[in-house]
Structures are given as structure tokens and as C-alpha cells.
Design a protein around this motif. Structure first.
Motif, PDB file in Angstrom:
ATOM      1  N   VAL A 184       3.358  -1.706   1.754  1.00 36.60           N
ATOM      2  CA  VAL A 184       3.404  -2.878   0.883  1.00 36.60           C
ATOM      3  C   VAL A 184       3.692  -2.452  -0.551  1.00 36.60           C
ATOM      4  CG1 VAL A 184       2.152  -4.913   0.080  1.00 36.60           C
ATOM      5  CG2 VAL A 184       1.697  -3.998   2.377  1.00 36.60           C
ATOM      6  N   ALA A 185       4.576  -3.196  -1.210  1.00 41.04           N
ATOM      7  CA  ALA A 185       4.821  -3.013  -2.646  1.00 41.04           C
ATOM      8  C   ALA A 185       4.184  -4.175  -3.382  1.00 41.04           C
ATOM      9  CB  ALA A 185       6.328  -2.971  -2.922  1.00 41.04           C
ATOM     10  N   THR A 186       3.151  -3.873  -4.157  1.00 41.51           N
ATOM     11  CA  THR A 186       2.430  -4.885  -4.928  1.00 41.51           C
ATOM     12  C   THR A 186       2.010  -4.250  -6.245  1.00 41.51           C
ATOM     13  OG1 THR A 186       0.540  -6.400  -4.865  1.00 41.51           O
ATOM     14  CG2 THR A 186       0.325  -4.349  -3.627  1.00 41.51           C
ATOM     15  N   ASN A 187       0.817  -4.547  -6.749  1.00 39.87           N
ATOM     16  CA  ASN A 187       0.362  -3.919  -7.994  1.00 39.87           C
ATOM     17  C   ASN A 187      -0.650  -2.801  -7.758  1.00 39.87           C
ATOM     18  OD1 ASN A 187      -1.625  -5.682  -7.093  1.00 39.87           O
ATOM     19  ND2 ASN A 187      -2.373  -6.108  -9.154  1.00 39.87           N
ATOM     20  N   ILE A 188      -0.997  -2.555  -6.491  1.00 42.30           N
ATOM     21  CA  ILE A 188      -2.047  -1.589  -6.184  1.00 42.30           C
ATOM     22  C   ILE A 188      -1.517  -0.157  -6.168  1.00 42.30           C
ATOM     23  CG2 ILE A 188      -3.788  -0.931  -4.449  1.00 42.30           C
ATOM     24  CD1 ILE A 188      -3.906  -3.841  -3.612  1.00 42.30           C
ATOM     25  N   GLY A 189      -0.206   0.004  -5.993  1.00 45.44           N
ATOM     26  CA  GLY A 189       0.363   1.342  -5.823  1.00 45.44           C
ATOM     27  C   GLY A 189       0.326   2.231  -7.052  1.00 45.44           C
ATOM     28  N   ILE A 190      -0.022   1.708  -8.212  1.00 40.08           N
ATOM     29  CA  ILE A 190      -0.039   2.538  -9.419  1.00 40.08           C
ATOM     30  C   ILE A 190      -1.440   3.055  -9.750  1.00 40.08           C
ATOM     31  CG2 ILE A 190       1.975   1.378 -10.396  1.00 40.08           C
ATOM     32  CD1 ILE A 190       0.035  -0.175 -12.228  1.00 40.08           C
ATOM     33  N   ASN A 204      -1.785   6.269  -0.068  1.00 45.19           N
ATOM     34  CA  ASN A 204      -2.835   5.649   0.734  1.00 45.19           C
ATOM     35  C   ASN A 204      -3.976   5.212  -0.187  1.00 45.19           C
ATOM     36  OD1 ASN A 204      -5.365   5.549   2.461  1.00 45.19           O
ATOM     37  ND2 ASN A 204      -3.811   5.903   4.036  1.00 45.19           N
ATOM     38  N   VAL A 205      -4.325   3.936  -0.116  1.00 43.08           N
ATOM     39  CA  VAL A 205      -5.431   3.384  -0.903  1.00 43.08           C
ATOM     40  C   VAL A 205      -6.363   2.639   0.046  1.00 43.08           C
ATOM     41  CG1 VAL A 205      -6.116   1.872  -2.804  1.00 43.08           C
ATOM     42  CG2 VAL A 205      -3.961   3.151  -2.940  1.00 43.08           C
ATOM     43  N   ASP A 206      -7.559   3.187   0.236  1.00 39.40           N
ATOM     44  CA  ASP A 206      -8.559   2.563   1.119  1.00 39.40           C
ATOM     45  C   ASP A 206      -8.008   2.319   2.525  1.00 39.40           C
ATOM     46  OD1 ASP A 206     -10.403   2.528  -0.971  1.00 39.40           O
ATOM     47  OD2 ASP A 206      -9.762   0.547  -1.652  1.00 39.40           O
ATOM     48  N   GLY A 207      -7.241   3.277   3.016  1.00 39.90           N
ATOM     49  CA  GLY A 207      -6.728   3.172   4.377  1.00 39.90           C
ATOM     50  C   GLY A 207      -5.475   2.341   4.530  1.00 39.90           C
ATOM     51  N   GLN A 208      -4.946   1.801   3.452  1.00 39.22           N
ATOM     52  CA  GLN A 208      -3.728   1.003   3.514  1.00 39.22           C
ATOM     53  C   GLN A 208      -2.589   1.716   2.783  1.00 39.22           C
ATOM     54  OE1 GLN A 208      -4.200  -3.222   2.634  1.00 39.22           O
ATOM     55  NE2 GLN A 208      -6.401  -3.117   3.001  1.00 39.22           N
ATOM     56  N   LYS A 209      -1.362   1.422   3.236  1.00 42.21           N
ATOM     57  CA  LYS A 209      -0.187   2.102   2.698  1.00 42.21           C
ATOM     58  C   LYS A 209       0.493   1.245   1.628  1.00 42.21           C
ATOM     59  CE  LYS A 209       0.616   4.175   7.254  1.00 42.21           C
ATOM     60  NZ  LYS A 209       1.555   4.245   8.411  1.00 42.21           N
ATOM     61  N   TYR A 210       0.703   1.853   0.447  1.00 37.98           N
ATOM     62  CA  TYR A 210       1.329   1.144  -0.664  1.00 37.98           C
ATOM     63  C   TYR A 210       2.446   1.999  -1.260  1.00 37.98           C
ATOM     64  CZ  TYR A 210      -2.629  -2.066  -0.546  1.00 37.98           C
ATOM     65  OH  TYR A 210      -3.565  -2.990  -0.154  1.00 37.98           O
ATOM     66  N   ILE A 211       3.456   1.316  -1.821  1.00 40.74           N
ATOM     67  CA  ILE A 211       4.507   1.986  -2.574  1.00 40.74           C
ATOM     68  C   ILE A 211       4.002   2.163  -4.007  1.00 40.74           C
ATOM     69  CG2 ILE A 211       6.945   1.934  -3.209  1.00 40.74           C
ATOM     70  CD1 ILE A 211       6.378   1.937  -0.187  1.00 40.74           C
ATOM     71  N   VAL A 215       4.883  -4.398  -8.917  1.00 39.49           N
ATOM     72  CA  VAL A 215       5.900  -5.449  -9.005  1.00 39.49           C
ATOM     73  C   VAL A 215       5.294  -6.777  -9.448  1.00 39.49           C
ATOM     74  CG1 VAL A 215       7.413  -4.362  -7.316  1.00 39.49           C
ATOM     75  CG2 VAL A 215       5.666  -5.974  -6.548  1.00 39.49           C
ATOM     76  N   SER A 216       4.099  -6.727 -10.042  1.00 41.01           N
ATOM     77  CA  SER A 216       3.455  -7.955 -10.516  1.00 41.01           C
ATOM     78  C   SER A 216       3.760  -8.238 -11.980  1.00 41.01           C
ATOM     79  CB  SER A 216       1.940  -7.865 -10.322  1.00 41.01           C
ATOM     80  OG  SER A 216       1.373  -6.852 -11.153  1.00 41.01           O
ATOM     81  N   THR A 217       4.410  -7.306 -12.673  1.00 37.30           N
ATOM     82  CA  THR A 217       4.756  -7.488 -14.087  1.00 37.30           C
ATOM     83  C   THR A 217       6.228  -7.188 -14.312  1.00 37.30           C
ATOM     84  OG1 THR A 217       4.289  -5.182 -14.716  1.00 37.30           O
ATOM     85  CG2 THR A 217       2.430  -6.733 -14.734  1.00 37.30           C
ATOM     86  N   GLY A 218       6.758  -7.720 -15.412  1.00 36.07           N
ATOM     87  CA  GLY A 218       8.159  -7.462 -15.728  1.00 36.07           C
ATOM     88  C   GLY A 218       8.436  -5.996 -15.965  1.00 36.07           C
ATOM     89  N   ALA A 219       7.534  -5.322 -16.686  1.00 40.27           N
ATOM     90  CA  ALA A 219       7.717  -3.891 -16.953  1.00 40.27           C
ATOM     91  C   ALA A 219       7.639  -3.082 -15.670  1.00 40.27           C
ATOM     92  CB  ALA A 219       6.671  -3.417 -17.962  1.00 40.27           C
ATOM     93  N   GLY A 220       6.722  -3.456 -14.800  1.00 43.49           N
ATOM     94  CA  GLY A 220       6.592  -2.743 -13.530  1.00 43.49           C
ATOM     95  C   GLY A 220       7.808  -2.927 -12.651  1.00 43.49           C
TER      96      GLY A 220
END
Length: 428
Positions: A184-190, A204-211, A215-220
Motif C-alpha cells: 500500500v502507498a499511503t502516508n505510513i511509509g515514511i 514493513n510496519v506492524d506486519g503490513q507492507k507499505y511503499i 501520498v497524502s500531501t502535495g510535497a509527498g
């Protein structure tokens, strides 16, 4: 009469004769001879007696009239009371019938739960109004060329969830990562310093896969574009509320495939108010003295809530003082051409459509149970509402009046939800 006279020692037997001529003497015009003492006595006594009788009769007449007036008032009061009691009984009977019917319906639903497969469920009821289709064929902004149309194949696209705040976004994120085990690409990957990474990768964050992007902000989003987001195959689904900015994540050769879950605007805004009050305005780091304890009705009376959020973000009119009919029609056409719509009131069916559209499969019974639990009762970031908002009450009218185009758009989304059922085969 004579008995009373005998008790008077001043009267003699001869005075009896005077009684016979009493009235005759009284009515006579010849008063040369004055009446005797006995005649004076009896005349005065008769006058007093008649006066008392007349007074008695007068009181009897007054008492009778008063009694009749009071009886008339009591009669009218009794009739009105009887009428009220009858109406009250009819109201009680009607209320009892309604509650009995509701309880029976609840018992039937418990005894016969709805199936989760969309092949066994009927589509939502058809709208009772005529659908305005004057928007169909309107040209879309050029940036929407980076999104695939609903009719296009999704094999070479990246699923993109347009996240509407307080509309199952956290729940969908948990389902993707915990139940489907996709990236998943969201705001958690940073988190954990990954905002300094120079290349895209899966963390890997808490057992889940993130990019490792936000992508929740314009700068991101700009950072993700610079890292070649669309040119790699790492992302299984992207989630963002910024629709127009997120279009830059994709390209003509690697399009985004848009889908979204919609919630009734009034319900969503009530949920948003309590979420912000509990998690932002009352918190020490973000405390807002003016809003921390403001009643919800006063909040919307002062017009502090959102104004047609859906139409504004679909058409990128975030700072326009008032959206208009043209913005509303463009929003409808964007959804018709580019978005697979889901409904909060049809969570299971909506998720089933998303799974079929993007080829997501639950691998085992544990994953199926995980998805069902998330959809039915274990919702993420759920918060209770402190007031009940019924259609037509003061708060409902305040919110709907300030969001009339979002209200109309939600009606159209329900029409789209029914029409798009044809994409998933007979019985969908």
C-alpha cells in the motif's frame, strides 16, 4: 295564622274581623280612617314575608343559571378530554404497531442474515426521481487522462482509492494490509526516517507492507513522482484524498484506476465533527479553546463545517467561495467516467466489487474472516455520536443546507452504484 295571633297578648278577639277587610282597606282609595294597630302589624309582617320570598326566588334563579353554565363547561371539558383520550389511545396503538413491525423485521434479519456474495444480493432500490443526465459527454480536465475509465481493463494500471475523510479509509487500509497482504502507498511509509530514502522500496510496519512514500500531501506526491512511482511495479494500491495532485503519480502508459467509498454527507460530517473534537481540538498539542467544547449545532450554525467537500475536491475548486451547478455536473461526469463507486451502507457488496475489479483474492478462511470482521464490526477509528441526527430535524437541515450539491451528488452515486452492477455479471 290564627295560632300565631293568639300568642300575642295585645290582640283581642274582635281584631279577627279586621283581617277580613285588610286587603280591601289596603286597596281602597279612602284613607280618611287610619288603619287600626292590628292592620298595621299584619301589613308590615306580610310585606317582610313577600320580600323574603322574592329574595329567595331571586337567589334560586341565580343559582340555577350558575349551575347550568358550570354544567355546560364541564360537558365541553369532558368531551374534549374524551376526544384527547381517544386520540392518545389511537397514537399509542399506532406506535405499538410500528414498534412491533420493527421488532419483527429485526428478528427476521437476525434469523436470515444477508449473504456477503454480491451474486446473491439484490441491487439498491431504484431512485424515485428522474435522473438528470445533462452532464454526460462533458469534457474532463486534461489531468484525468492519467486515470483509466471504468470500462477499461485494469491489468496495466495501479488501483487508486480516492479517500473521502470519515468514510472507511482506515478500514480499507487495514483490509488491504492485514487481510489481503498487498503493498500500500499511503502516508505510513515514511515512518522511521524513510522520508529520506532516495529509491522506492517496500517496508514493513506492524506486519503490513507499505511503499516508502507519503501520498497524502502535495510535497509527498511530488517526491514520489520524482522517485519514479509510476514506472515500477511495487505498488498494489495507492490511497489519497488529493485527487488532482495524485493524478501526477500515474501516466498515460501506467494509469491509475480510481475507486471510492461514499457515505451520506450528513452522517459523514457529524462523524467528522466528533472525530476532530475528540482527537484534535481537545488534545494538548492541538488544543482549540473555541472548538474544544462547542455544541455541534452551534458549530454548524456558525458555518464552521465543510462546504460541499466532494464536489470541491472532484473539480479542484478548493478556494472558490461557492460551487455552482457547473461544478456539480462536472463532478458527476468525473465519477461516471473514471470511478468505481462503493457505498458505506453496502460495505460487503462494495468490497466484493473492488476484489473482482482488481483481481484481489483472499487466500484462506482466516483472511476471509479478517475481511468480514473489519467490514461488519471491527471498524478502524470508529467514534460514537453524541446526538441522533434524524432526517428533517434542525441539525439535519443545517448540514444539508450548507452541502446541497454534495447531497445531490450522493443521490447520483447511488444511481451509479446500481448501474455499475452490470459490470459484474448477472445477479450482481
Amino acid at each position: 295564622w290564627r295560632g300565631r295571633r293568639k300568642k300575642n297578648d295585645d290582640l283581642d278577639e274582635d281584631s279577627i274581623e279586621d283581617d277580613k277587610d285588610y286587603f280591601a282597606t289596603l286597596m281602597s282609595t279612602d284613607f280618611a280612617t287610619p288603619p287600626s294597630p292590628n292592620q298595621n302589624y299584619h301589613w308590615k309582617k306580610g310585606y317582610r314575608r313577600r320580600k323574603m320570598q322574592h329574595t329567595f326566588y331571586l337567589f334560586c334563579v341565580i343559582g340555577t343559571i350558575t349551575f347550568l353554565i358550570q354544567e355546560g363547561g364541564h360537558s365541553r371539558h369532558s368531551k374534549a378530554k374524551s376526544k384527547d383520550e381517544k386520540q392518545g389511545m389511537r397514537g399509542l396503538e399506532a406506535y405499538t404497531e410500528i414498534k412491533t413491525a420493527q421488532n419483527s423485521e429485526i428478528q427476521n434479519q437476525l434469523a436470515n442474515p444477508k449473504p456477503t456474495s454480491i451474486q446473491k444480493r439484490a441491487p439498491p432500490h431504484k431512485p424515485s426521481f428522474e435522473v438528470d443526465r445533462s452532464h454526460e459527454g462533458m469534457p474532463l480536465p486534461e489531468i484525468f487522462g492519467n486515470f483509466a475509465s471504468v470500462a477499461e481493463d485494469t491489468d496495466n494500471s495501479i488501483p487508486f482509492l480516492w479517500h473521502i475523510p470519515r468514510t472507511a479509509g482506515a478500514t480499507m487500509n487495514d483490509i488491504f494490509g492485514t487481510c489481503h497482504h498487498i503493498r500500500v502507498a499511503t502516508n505510513i511509509g515514511i515512518t522511521n526516517g524513510h522520508n529520506e530514502d532516495k529509491e522506492l522500496k517496500v517496508i514493513n510496519v506492524d506486519g503490513q507492507k507499505y511503499i516508502n512514500v507519503d501520498v497524502s500531501t502535495g510535497a509527498g506526491i511530488q517526491r514520489a513522482v520524482g522517485m519514479g512511482f509510476a514506472s515500477n511495479d511495487l505498488t498494489d494500491v495507492a490511497i489519497s484524498s488529493l485527487l488532482h495532485e495524485s493524478a501526477r503519480l500515474f501516466s498515460q502508459t501506467k494509469k491509475g484506476s480510481m475507486f471510492a467509498v461514499f457515505r451520506h454527507p450528513v452522517d459523514r460530517m457529524v462523524s467528522m465533527f466528533y472525530f476532530m473534537q475528540d482527537n484534535v481540538w481537545k488534545m494538548d498539542a492541538t488544543y482549540n479553546k473555541e472548538l474544544a467544547d462547542i455544541p455541534i449545532e452551534k458549530f454548524f450554525l456558525r458555518q464552521l463545517g465543510e462546504n460541499n467537500w466532494h464536489v470541491r475536491f472532484l473539480t479542484n475548486q478548493l478556494t472558490k467561495p461557492y460551487v455552482d451547478e457547473g461544478d456539480f455536473k462536472l463532478a458527476k461526469e468525473i465519477l461516471r467516467q473514471k470511478c468505481l463507486v462503493g457505498l458505506m451502507i453496502e460495505k460487503e457488496e462494495s468490497m466484493e466489487r473492488f476484489n473482482q475489479r482488481f483481481g484481489w483474492k483472499l487466500k484462506n478462511e482466516g483472511d476471509k474472516e479478517c475481511q468480514n470482521r473489519r467490514l461488519q464490526w471491527d471498524w478502524s477509528l470508529r467514534n460514537p455520536h453524541e446526538v441522533e441526527v434524524l432526517e428533517g430535524n434542525r441539525l439535519w437541515n443545517l448540514i444539508s443546507g450548507q452541502n446541497k450539491y454534495d447531497m445531490k451528488l450522493y443521490e447520483y452515486v447511488q444511481v451509479l452504484f446500481e448501474e455499475q452492477s452490470k459490470m459484474f455479471g448477472p445477479g450482481s
